[in-house]
Design a protein around this motif. Structure first.
Motif: not given
Length: 754
Positions: A516-531, A630-638, A685-689
């Protein structure tokens, strides 16, 4: 002992004690000491010369009997699918004995001509004299691979399709087996292993054109060893099945039970109905009925259907086909709750209070007749005010009461707080020719959530029923995250300026608070993936450790016996617990429950990997015409060797090799899941656009290689090359580059499989 044993006594001892046949063992058994051992040695030599015994190293045995541990050659399966073997050493005067192999769940699959070391037990049978259990293979079983065959003048070569394999195999002219250039083939290693050069192989089966879209799932089926052909005996048993009679079943045929499934569903194994509770003591409460196809009636313990269903463990779903657990006569007919057709079921009546808390439940073996087969979209549209001809008559009497019960369950869910991950579901759309036309992300409707809540409720009721009646069952277990993974998640959260509570017993509500803290922030996907990555994998087990993700103490899979063997076990347990018939859990099944749990947990993981690999190949094929885009993406793994990025448009994952990130050294932080440039300080890091360019797409392996262009909207900073002492990039020979690429592919495969 006062006298030396007779020859008959020695022979009887050796026959009764086949594992104690050395001269020392015999001496000890008969109390022979000192000089008397010379007389024993003489007797043993006489028995050997007379042909009654055979000396083997330091032991003696009857030459007409096999030693308790023997080397065997596996024979082809017989018409019943049983596996037999013959001894490689046989010197007896009688006919060579036949050995039935008894496999354990942990044993690897054996094939014709395999050589094994086995422990034997002598039996009195009509068609075999021994039973054998595998100790280990002798030497190495022929290694198999799936690949594309390329024809040359002296035979050919096979290029593996597995992303974790890079070495070609060579095939001599005599081992081609009719394969044509460019065909997908299965081959096995032949001849001795070469110290240098390519391994030799012979082609054992031809699988057709690998470039055809419909070959994609076939590749995964073969690569992961998923059984996709039913034996004749299984089909015969399914074809002989007849619809279950009403008999002593509860008659629910007048109840308006309906099925709600995806529009393209191939089977319908669950139906539901709800109404307001008319008990004055439960004002505002609800009664929810869930009826599940009675697969246990048709698939009985130790039958051909049962053996095959257990072997498969579950159905496997691909975009273009399904490899079912049960033949179509059952999965698509007798066990499918078709509209307007009487069908056998196991039903549960559950009473809820107005807050969605379950007050009671009752199971019954019943007969139902579905009032309608609906899909999620039309159900949701009807409740939202746009009913069609099929849903309009059911709206007030069936659909609205179902939603009323669901809304009560939502209240209970909020109190329970299961883990609320926001992970979109992807669906690949294929043309009639099997070509990818689109990749859709399915919208999560209340209709989906409603059926999920009803199924969870029924699964809980099944587990509680069996626990209360002390009946063995298989639980669906999901243990809480390990301390190490939790600490890693906490560090990721802290780096994003978020908080995950520490120093208390972890509950799902703590993780939900972080989400919930991450929802709507730039870290939303990063926290979901990390969880998600912090979670342990769910499995089946005889011991009940609860289901952490669902925040439930008792949970078992009951609602999908057509496609999961675990659910069939629970159905049989309910039959036994309630005394409904003789088709409940057998004593043998109860004894083997733990082995069954491990086996079906393994087959579930096998199917998940096959489904994922197939999706990767379809996406690589879909994107292969857009290399350079070219494609927009997010980092999903490190990983130490690079970064995985997920394309927003398709959800496809590709690798950005670390060697392409620049001329500086990147530090890998496993705990925080980051790569940081030593000179520029750029952190990945995870979730970074990010923005990436598609550099390579290989449909046959499903591999995507990407090039990183921007990070969080900014161009990748350029280093001075200090990471390499300012000398610029190292030039490698072509051979070394290929080896480096192959090594990276193997690392990717290992990382994704963990």
């Amino acid at each position: 002992m006062k006298h030396i044993p007779s020859k008959q006594e020695i022979l009887k001892w050796i026959s009764d004690n086949p594992t104690l046949t050395s001269k020392r063992d015999i001496s000890r058994a008969f109390g022979i000491k000192g000089a008397a051992r010379i007389d024993l040695k003489r007797l043993l030599k006489e028995l050997e010369s007379e042909g009654h015994l055979q000396k083997r190293k330091k032991t003696y045995r009857d030459p007409d009997k096999l030693p308790p541990v023997s080397v065997l050659q596996v024979l082809a399966p017989d018409i019943d699918g049983d596996l037999y073997a013959r001894p490689l050493e046989w010197h007896g005067g009688a006919e060579e004995p036949r050995i039935l192999l008894i496999a354990k769940e942990s044993d690897p699959a054996l094939g014709e001509n395999d050589r094994i070391l086995a422990r034997l037990t002598e039996v009195t049978g009509d068609d075999h004299q021994y039973e054998g259990r595998l100790i280990r293979r002798i030497g190495s079983n022929p290694i198999r691979l799936l690949g594309v065959f390329r024809k040359y003048s002296d035979g050919g070569r096979i290029t593996p399709i597995d992303k974790g394999s890079d070495k070609e195999w060579q095939v001599s002219e005599r081992d081609i087996n009719g394969a044509k250039d460019g065909e997908l083939v299965e081959a096995e290693r032949s001849g001795p292993k070469n110290r240098m050069g390519l391994p030799n192989a012979r082609i054992v089966s031809r699988l057709g054109d690998p470039s055809q879209p419909k070959a994609v799932s076939l590749i995964a089926i073969h690569q992961h060893g998923i059984p996709d052909q039913f034996p004749d005996a299984v089909i015969a048993e399914a074809d002989a099945a007849k619809p279950a009679p009403l008999g002593k079943r509860q008659d629910l045929r007048e109840m308006a039970l309906i099925t709600i499934d995806p529009a393209d569903a191939r089977d319908h194994d669950d139906a539901c109905y709800a109404h307001a509770d008319d008990d004055a003591k439960n004002k505002g409460g609800h009664v929810v009925w869930v009826a599940i196809a009675d697969v246990a009636h048709y698939v009985t313990p130790n039958s051909e259907l049962d053996h095959e269903a257990r072997k498969r463990g579950n159905s496997t779903y691909f975009p273009d086909r399904v490899v079912p657990m049960l033949p179509d006569r059952l999965s698509g007919d007798l066990c499918s709750l078709h509209e307007g057709v009487p069908r056998a079921c196991i039903a549960v009546r559950m009473v809820l209070d107005k807050h969605g808390q379950k007050l009671s439940h009752k199971f019954m073996r019943a007969m139902m007749k579905s009032a309608a087969s609906l899909n999620y979209e039309e159900v949701q549209a009807a409740v939202d005010g746009k009913p069609n001809e099929k849903t309009e008559p059911l709206l007030s009497t069936v659909l609205e009461p179902l939603y009323a019960a669901y809304y009560a369950l939502v209240t209970a869910r909020k109190l329970r707080q299961p883990l609320e991950l926001d992970l979109p579901e992807r669906k690949i759309i294929l043309s009639d020719e099997g070509k990818v036309t689109a990749v859709d992300f399915r919208e999560r409707l209340d209709a989906h959530r409603m059926i999920e809540e009803f199924m969870v409720l029924a699964n809980v009721a099944a587990a509680e029923e069996l626990v209360s009646k002390r009946t063995p069952l298989l639980f669906r277990v999901h243990e809480e995250p390990s301390r190490e993974k939790l600490d890693a998640l906490r560090e990721v959260a802290q780096s994003a300026g978020l908080v995950l509570a520490k120093g208390q017993v972890l509950q799902t509500r703590h993780l939900n608070n972080l989400l919930t803290q991450a929802e709507g922030t730039e870290f939303d996907e990063q926290i979901n993936l990390s969880t998600l990555r912090s979670m342990t994998q769910a499995y089946y087990g005889q011991e009940n450790f609860g289901h952490f993700g669902l925040a439930l103490k008792n949970y078992a899979h009951f609602t999908s016996p057509i496609r999961r063997y675990s659910d069939l076990i629970v159905h049989r347990a309910l039959v036994s617990a309630n005394g409904w018939g003789k088709d409940g859990l057998s004593a043998q099944e109860i004894e083997n429950l733990e082995a069954t749990a491990k086996h079906i947990s393994d087959t579930e993981r096998r199917s998940m990997m096959a489904e994922r690999d197939t999706t990767d190949r379809y996406l690589a094929s879909y994107l292969s015409e857009r290399v350079g885009a070219e494609f927009p993406a997010r980092i999903s793994g490190i990983a130490k060797f690079g970064v995985f990025a997920r394309l927003n448009e398709t959800g496809a994952d590709g690798l950005i090799p670390v060697r392409t990130l620049g001329r500086e050294y990147f530090r890998y932080d496993a705990d925080n899941q980051t790569l940081t440039g030593a000179e520029t300080g750029v952190m990945l890091g995870l979730g970074v656009p990010v923005t990436v360019r598609l550099a390579e797409a290989v449909p046959v392996t499903g591999g995507l290689i990407l090039e990183l262009l921007t990070v969080d909207g900014k161009a990748m900073p350029k280093s001075s090359g200090g990471g390499r002492s300012g000398r610029g990039p190292v030039r490698r020979k072509a051979g070394k580059s290929r080896k480096k690429a192959a090594k990276t592919k193997r690392k990717v495969a290992r990382t994704r499989n963990n």
